[in-house]
Design a protein around this motif. Structure first.
Motif, PDB file in Angstrom:
ATOM      1  N   ASN A  62       0.763  -1.242  -0.240  1.00 29.47           N
ATOM      2  CA  ASN A  62      -0.020   0.018   0.057  1.00 29.47           C
ATOM      3  C   ASN A  62       0.774   1.245  -0.007  1.00 29.47           C
ATOM      4  O   ASN A  62       0.502   2.051  -0.678  1.00 29.47           O
ATOM      5  CB  ASN A  62      -0.966   0.217   1.108  1.00 29.47           C
ATOM      6  N   ALA A  70       0.962   4.160  -2.545  1.00 25.08           N
ATOM      7  CA  ALA A  70       0.871   5.524  -2.361  1.00 25.08           C
ATOM      8  C   ALA A  70       1.942   6.623  -2.872  1.00 25.08           C
ATOM      9  O   ALA A  70       1.933   7.740  -3.160  1.00 25.08           O
ATOM     10  CB  ALA A  70       0.633   5.745  -0.499  1.00 25.08           C
ATOM     11  N   ASP A  83       5.362   6.127   4.617  1.00 25.30           N
ATOM     12  CA  ASP A  83       5.419   6.415   3.393  1.00 25.30           C
ATOM     13  C   ASP A  83       5.567   7.932   3.370  1.00 25.30           C
ATOM     14  O   ASP A  83       5.332   8.713   4.362  1.00 25.30           O
ATOM     15  CB  ASP A  83       4.592   5.766   2.638  1.00 25.30           C
ATOM     16  N   GLY A  86      -0.665  10.775   1.898  1.00 23.79           N
ATOM     17  CA  GLY A  86      -1.538  10.911   2.971  1.00 23.79           C
ATOM     18  C   GLY A  86      -2.893  10.186   3.085  1.00 23.79           C
ATOM     19  O   GLY A  86      -3.309   9.876   2.097  1.00 23.79           O
ATOM     20  N   ILE A 119     -10.621   4.066   5.315  1.00 21.43           N
ATOM     21  CA  ILE A 119      -9.734   3.138   4.876  1.00 21.43           C
ATOM     22  C   ILE A 119      -9.677   1.728   5.244  1.00 21.43           C
ATOM     23  O   ILE A 119      -9.359   0.565   4.857  1.00 21.43           O
ATOM     24  CB  ILE A 119      -8.275   3.598   4.670  1.00 21.43           C
ATOM     25  N   HIS A 128     -13.517  -0.504   0.582  1.00 21.74           N
ATOM     26  CA  HIS A 128     -13.235   1.021   0.162  1.00 21.74           C
ATOM     27  C   HIS A 128     -11.880   0.846  -0.512  1.00 21.74           C
ATOM     28  O   HIS A 128     -10.831   0.505  -0.115  1.00 21.74           O
ATOM     29  CB  HIS A 128     -13.037   1.666   1.463  1.00 21.74           C
ATOM     30  N   THR A 129     -11.919   1.566  -1.592  1.00 20.74           N
ATOM     31  CA  THR A 129     -10.583   1.553  -2.531  1.00 20.74           C
ATOM     32  C   THR A 129     -10.803   2.747  -3.344  1.00 20.74           C
ATOM     33  O   THR A 129     -11.637   3.204  -3.832  1.00 20.74           O
ATOM     34  CB  THR A 129     -10.602   0.195  -3.385  1.00 20.74           C
ATOM     35  N   THR A 130      -9.436   3.285  -3.459  1.00 21.09           N
ATOM     36  CA  THR A 130      -9.181   4.438  -4.604  1.00 21.09           C
ATOM     37  C   THR A 130      -8.435   3.988  -5.682  1.00 21.09           C
ATOM     38  O   THR A 130      -8.126   4.774  -6.476  1.00 21.09           O
ATOM     39  CB  THR A 130      -8.680   5.540  -3.887  1.00 21.09           C
ATOM     40  N   LYS A 131      -8.064   2.813  -5.671  1.00 18.84           N
ATOM     41  CA  LYS A 131      -7.248   2.185  -6.753  1.00 18.84           C
ATOM     42  C   LYS A 131      -8.073   1.428  -7.972  1.00 18.84           C
ATOM     43  O   LYS A 131      -9.017   0.943  -7.493  1.00 18.84           O
ATOM     44  CB  LYS A 131      -6.304   1.029  -6.333  1.00 18.84           C
ATOM     45  N   GLY A 165      -8.373  -1.852  -7.327  1.00 20.80           N
ATOM     46  CA  GLY A 165      -8.000  -2.212  -5.675  1.00 20.80           C
ATOM     47  C   GLY A 165      -9.185  -3.242  -5.339  1.00 20.80           C
ATOM     48  O   GLY A 165     -10.357  -2.994  -6.105  1.00 20.80           O
ATOM     49  N   LEU A 166      -9.038  -3.847  -4.489  1.00 23.74           N
ATOM     50  CA  LEU A 166     -10.173  -4.699  -4.002  1.00 23.74           C
ATOM     51  C   LEU A 166     -10.858  -3.989  -2.559  1.00 23.74           C
ATOM     52  O   LEU A 166     -11.963  -4.201  -2.251  1.00 23.74           O
ATOM     53  CB  LEU A 166      -9.795  -6.213  -3.424  1.00 23.74           C
ATOM     54  N   GLY A 167      -9.971  -3.078  -1.967  1.00 25.87           N
ATOM     55  CA  GLY A 167     -10.617  -2.552  -0.719  1.00 25.87           C
ATOM     56  C   GLY A 167     -10.657  -3.464   0.455  1.00 25.87           C
ATOM     57  O   GLY A 167     -11.299  -3.268   1.455  1.00 25.87           O
ATOM     58  N   GLY A 184      -7.779  -5.382   1.569  1.00 26.57           N
ATOM     59  CA  GLY A 184      -6.473  -5.463   2.342  1.00 26.57           C
ATOM     60  C   GLY A 184      -6.687  -5.084   3.952  1.00 26.57           C
ATOM     61  O   GLY A 184      -6.185  -5.909   4.735  1.00 26.57           O
ATOM     62  N   LEU A 185      -7.156  -3.749   4.034  1.00 30.74           N
ATOM     63  CA  LEU A 185      -6.752  -3.270   5.135  1.00 30.74           C
ATOM     64  C   LEU A 185      -7.805  -3.483   6.400  1.00 30.74           C
ATOM     65  O   LEU A 185      -7.664  -4.114   7.300  1.00 30.74           O
ATOM     66  CB  LEU A 185      -6.598  -1.723   5.354  1.00 30.74           C
ATOM     67  N   PHE A 189       1.189   3.678   9.311  1.00 30.78           N
ATOM     68  CA  PHE A 189       0.404   2.681   9.766  1.00 30.78           C
ATOM     69  C   PHE A 189       1.190   1.965  11.053  1.00 30.78           C
ATOM     70  O   PHE A 189       2.269   1.608  10.859  1.00 30.78           O
ATOM     71  CB  PHE A 189       0.430   1.461   8.800  1.00 30.78           C
TER      72      PHE A 189
HETATM   73  P1  ADP Z   1      -6.720  -1.733  -1.787  1.00 29.44           P
HETATM   74  O1  ADP Z   1      -5.458  -1.763  -1.641  1.00 29.44           O
HETATM   75  O2  ADP Z   1      -7.321  -2.889  -2.591  1.00 29.44           O
HETATM   76  O3  ADP Z   1      -7.553  -0.412  -2.289  1.00 29.44           O
HETATM   77  P2  ADP Z   1      -6.725  -1.696   1.046  1.00 29.44           P
HETATM   78  O4  ADP Z   1      -7.700  -1.862   2.073  1.00 29.44           O
HETATM   79  O5  ADP Z   1      -5.426  -2.144   1.225  1.00 29.44           O
HETATM   80  O6  ADP Z   1      -7.377  -2.118  -0.225  1.00 29.44           O
HETATM   81  O7  ADP Z   1      -6.856  -0.039   1.176  1.00 29.44           O
HETATM   82  C1  ADP Z   1      -7.753   0.848   0.959  1.00 29.44           C
HETATM   83  C2  ADP Z   1      -7.374   2.115   0.774  1.00 29.44           C
HETATM   84  O8  ADP Z   1      -6.813   2.692   1.798  1.00 29.44           O
HETATM   85  C3  ADP Z   1      -6.739   2.286  -0.500  1.00 29.44           C
HETATM   86  O9  ADP Z   1      -7.451   2.368  -1.698  1.00 29.44           O
HETATM   87  C4  ADP Z   1      -6.121   3.794  -0.197  1.00 29.44           C
HETATM   88  O10 ADP Z   1      -7.082   4.636  -0.807  1.00 29.44           O
HETATM   89  C5  ADP Z   1      -6.052   3.787   1.195  1.00 29.44           C
HETATM   90  N1  ADP Z   1      -4.693   3.746   1.743  1.00 29.44           N
HETATM   91  C6  ADP Z   1      -4.233   2.336   2.152  1.00 29.44           C
HETATM   92  N2  ADP Z   1      -2.787   2.670   2.415  1.00 29.44           N
HETATM   93  C7  ADP Z   1      -2.663   3.912   2.036  1.00 29.44           C
HETATM   94  C8  ADP Z   1      -1.330   4.570   2.314  1.00 29.44           C
HETATM   95  N3  ADP Z   1      -0.173   4.501   2.712  1.00 29.44           N
HETATM   96  N4  ADP Z   1      -1.409   6.063   2.114  1.00 29.44           N
HETATM   97  C9  ADP Z   1      -2.407   6.537   1.489  1.00 29.44           C
HETATM   98  N5  ADP Z   1      -3.818   6.148   1.269  1.00 29.44           N
HETATM   99  C10 ADP Z   1      -3.655   4.699   1.606  1.00 29.44           C
END
Ligand code: ADP
Length: 724
Positions: free
Chosen positions: A627, A631, A659, A663, A671, A676-679, A682-684, A686-687, A713
């Protein structure tokens, strides 16, 4: 005398919970009624708008034939419901249904009745009267036999296993009547009057073309009670013939399958009807429901075990419990492993060529093969003799010494695979190419191994026909790891692991390529040296030692991949936090280089020990690192800096991944929300999964913004010594 009690109409104006009377046909513990009633209770308690109070009244066995023998139970019920009728009467099973109908007039005539789990045939002739409905089963005894003959039309012997309680005897008699029509074509053996120990011995040695049908077994002839499925499992373990059943609940417990009765679903459907009645609907206006047999379903493992081909299944059959093959289960791992094996085999081919020219290097060569656990073989064309190393004999389960004939070797490969292997060799002979084939090998003890074989045809000298030589590698464990991984696919945790693997596959390929590249150049150097008339043996030995070392390095990469794929049972153990961070870095190193991300380690001087599952912690850190890389993807390469920290804080160890990216969003809790994903891809998940994993370890996972930009994190986990 029951009219006195009947005066109170159900629930009329009474306060307190709804009162449901369950009348059991054979006591509370008889299968399948016990399970039906249990599901009924649980679901009704959930569905009913008001709290429900259940009273269970067992009908004494053998006392359901009317007359005075019913009196004690009626007296008992009258005493319990002195202050008013129950809100609903639920007889479970046909005998209880008949009891209720017999006494309905005198016994709470206004209380609604739901006849549960009775067989439709037994209810047909009964006058049900008003405010009575039923949810039952439509047993199909012909289907039980048809399930066998659909698949195995040649069946000559049917062994029926059943118990000795009155209900079991009832079904025994019904089945005998139904199946007597087939007496001419099949022999039926009724194992209903024997103790389980005897049944076990008997089914272990059945004649050919036999099947076993397991019916209801509550109590065997020795009076030993059995839990519903334990009898089935015991029989399946010892049976020498396929085992069939009658109910959907037996699926997965050892029966082959077919069209089955959904026994326990009656409990749930009944509870929904009961909730309607308690909610005020008139029971008499609710149409009775009888659940019929299902569409055909089969247990893949049983079909495989008994060698029943899928082509013999009826149309529309559903196959459950299918274990995926190597390819479907993990493409990336297979590709990597196969690529690795093929390259390694080519290397062995090269080394073999060198061997012909320099016999002195034999010892070092077998060392290299041994380090790679590779079996080597050569088959001379004339006379067909096999020359093989010890490992090859082990892989094929062949005797440790003695000469080998091609037939003896081919016999180890099961029929369908044998055809593929010979076809591959023949094709290679025609095209003058190498062949590579994956096949099974059956060892004398019956165990099955998966083997990858890579071979080459050697031109015969002095006009002789060509011979073959090559290498084989046992890939069973890798295959098992992949299959297990696939079984876990539905688990979210694994989903994320797989997706990390997808990201990592490039990195892993890169890591494997490095040692392989070095192995190849070493091999070329060795070959070059061997061209000279007087090869420098010292130099050759050094080259081979290098090859062995590189080979181990590549092996380590594969091992790490397998550790990630292995089934993830949580086994928390004391772990060195610094070492955990380094381990994940090793795994991601190539990826970080490829993404131009520099790493900075700020590890605690005194390595803190934490308490966690190694692979799951790896998975979490991997996610955070990937992640963080994502970023920073938009930054100029010299600004992409990843900082990994460890420190102890009170009773916790804190690992941080920092990182310099954009931010966190204004609401950082977002997140951690699933999906929830901005990629773009992305699957949203992971976290969300990381947080679940860390919390399962009694730890915490949170994120904040860096004062100087970017996100950080933190993972806090209990110290190894602190009780968790
Ligand atoms: P994914 O990677 O599939 O989008 P995650 O659960 O890993 O799913 O992350 C969710 C969202 O959290 C990401 O799409 C991103 O927008 C945000 N995010 C995660 N890690 C970071 C980071 N280090 N800096 C900024 N945004 C982050």
């Amino acid at each position: 005398m029951f009219l006195v009690a009947a005066a109170a109409s159900p629930a009329a104006g009474r306060e307190g919970p709804r009162r449901v009377l369950l009348i059991h046909s054979f006591g509370r513990d008889f299968s399948p009624f016990a399970e039906v009633a249990a599901r009924f209770r649980t679901r009704l308690a959930e569905r009913s708008p008001e709290p429900v109070e259940f009273i269970d009244a067992p009908l004494e066995m053998g006392r359901f034939d009317g007359g005075d023998r019913d009196a004690p139970l009626l007296d008992f019920l009258r005493a319990i419901y002195r202050d008013g009728a129950p809100d609903l009467i639920v007889p479970v099973g046909a005998p209880a249904a008949m009891f209720a109908m017999r006494h309905r007039e005198g016994f709470f005539p206004d209380a609604p009745v739901l006849l549960l789990s009775a067989d439709k045939r037994r209810m047909e002739g009964i006058d049900r009267g008003p405010s009575v409905t039923s949810v039952g089963i439509e047993m199909n005894l012909a289907a039980i036999l048809a399930n066998v003959t659909d698949l195995l039309p040649e069946t000559g012997h049917v062994y029926y296993v059943g118990g000795t309680s009155p209900m079991e005897k009832f079904w025994d008699a019904e089945l005998r009547r139904e199946w007597s029509r087939h007496e001419g074509q099949k022999r039926f053996h009724w194992l209903t009057d024997r103790p389980m120990s005897e049944i076990r011995t008997l089914v272990a040695e059945l004649p050919p073309r036999s099947v076993v049908v397991v019916g209801i077994m509550n109590r065997d002839a020795a009076g030993v009670p059995h839990e519903w499925f334990s009898a089935l499992r015991v029989i399946r373990e010892t049976s020498s013939a396929p085992v069939f059943g009658y109910s959907m609940e037996q699926m997965g417990e050892g029966i082959v399958g077919g069209r089955l009765s959904p026994m326990t679903r009656v409990g749930e459907t009944g509870a929904d009807t009961a909730a309607r009645i308690l909610g005020g609907e008139n029971a008499g206006a609710i149409a009775p429901v009888y659940l019929g047999i299902s569409e055909p379903v089969y247990d893949w493992r049983e079909l495989k075990h008994w060698g029943i081909p899928e082509s013999s299944l009826p149309a529309g059959a559903t196959i459950l419990f299918r274990e995926p093959g190597l390819w479907e289960s993990h493409r990336t791992a297979v590709l990597l492993a196969t690529g690795f094996i093929v390259l390694q085999s080519v290397l062995i081919g090269l080394l073999l060529a060198a061997r012909r020219r320099a016999r002195e290097t034999d010892a070092s060569l077998s060392l290299a093969a041994d380090a790679g656990k590779i079996g080597l073989w050569r088959r001379q064309a004339r006379g067909g003799r096999f020359v093989v190393n010890d490992r090859w004999r082990q892989i094929f389960g062949l005797p440790e010494a003695g000469s080998l004939s091609p037939e003896e070797v081919l016999e180890r490969i099961p029929g369908e695979d044998r055809a593929r292997v010979t076809a591959a060799i023949e094709q290679a002979a025609r095209g003058g190419r190498d062949f590579a084939v994956e096949h099974r090998v059956i060892h004398p003890d019956g165990s099955v191994r998966w083997v990858a074989t890579h071979g080459r045809l050697e031109p015969g000298r002095n006009g002789q026909p060509p011979g073959t030589r090559g290498a084989s590698l046992d890939i069973t464990e890798l295959q098992e790891a992949s299959a297990t991984a696939a079984l876990q696919r539905q688990e979210l945790a694994h989903l994320s692991r797989i997706s990390s693997l997808g990201v990592l596959s490039g990195a892993l390929a890169h890591e494997i390529n490095q040692p392989l590249g070095s192995i190849l150049s070493n091999a070329q150097a060795a070959e070059f040296l061997l061209e000279s008339d007087q090869p420098d043996l010292e130099e050759l030995r050094a080259i081979l030692a290098d090859i062995v070392r590189e080979d181990r390095r590549a092996g380590d990469v594969i091992k790490r991949l397998r550790a990630l794929l292995r089934r993830g049972e949580t086994t928390p153990q004391p772990l060195d936090a610094n070492e955990s961070v380094r381990e994940v870095l090793r795994l991601t190193r190539s990826d970080l280089i490829a993404r131009h991300v520099a790493t900075e380690l700020k590890l605690a001087a005194d390595p803190p020990m934490l308490h966690a599952d190694r692979v799951q912690l790896q998975q979490v850190l991997l996610n955070l690192i990937l992640n963080a890389c994502d970023a920073m993807a938009e930054l100029p390469p010299d600004q992409r800096i990843l900082v990994l920290e460890t420190r102890s804080g009170g009773s916790e160890v804190i690992l941080s991944v920092r990182d310099r990216g954009a931010g966190l969003p204004a609401d950082p809790s977002l997140i951690f929300e699933p999906f929830h994903t901005t990629k773009e891809h992305g699957l949203g998940l992971g976290l969300a999964i990381c947080r679940t994993l860390i919390e399962a370890h009694h730890g915490r996972l949170w994120a904040e913004n860096n004062p100087g930009g970017g996100a950080v994190f933190h993972v806090a986990l209990p110290l190894a010594s602190s009780p968790s």
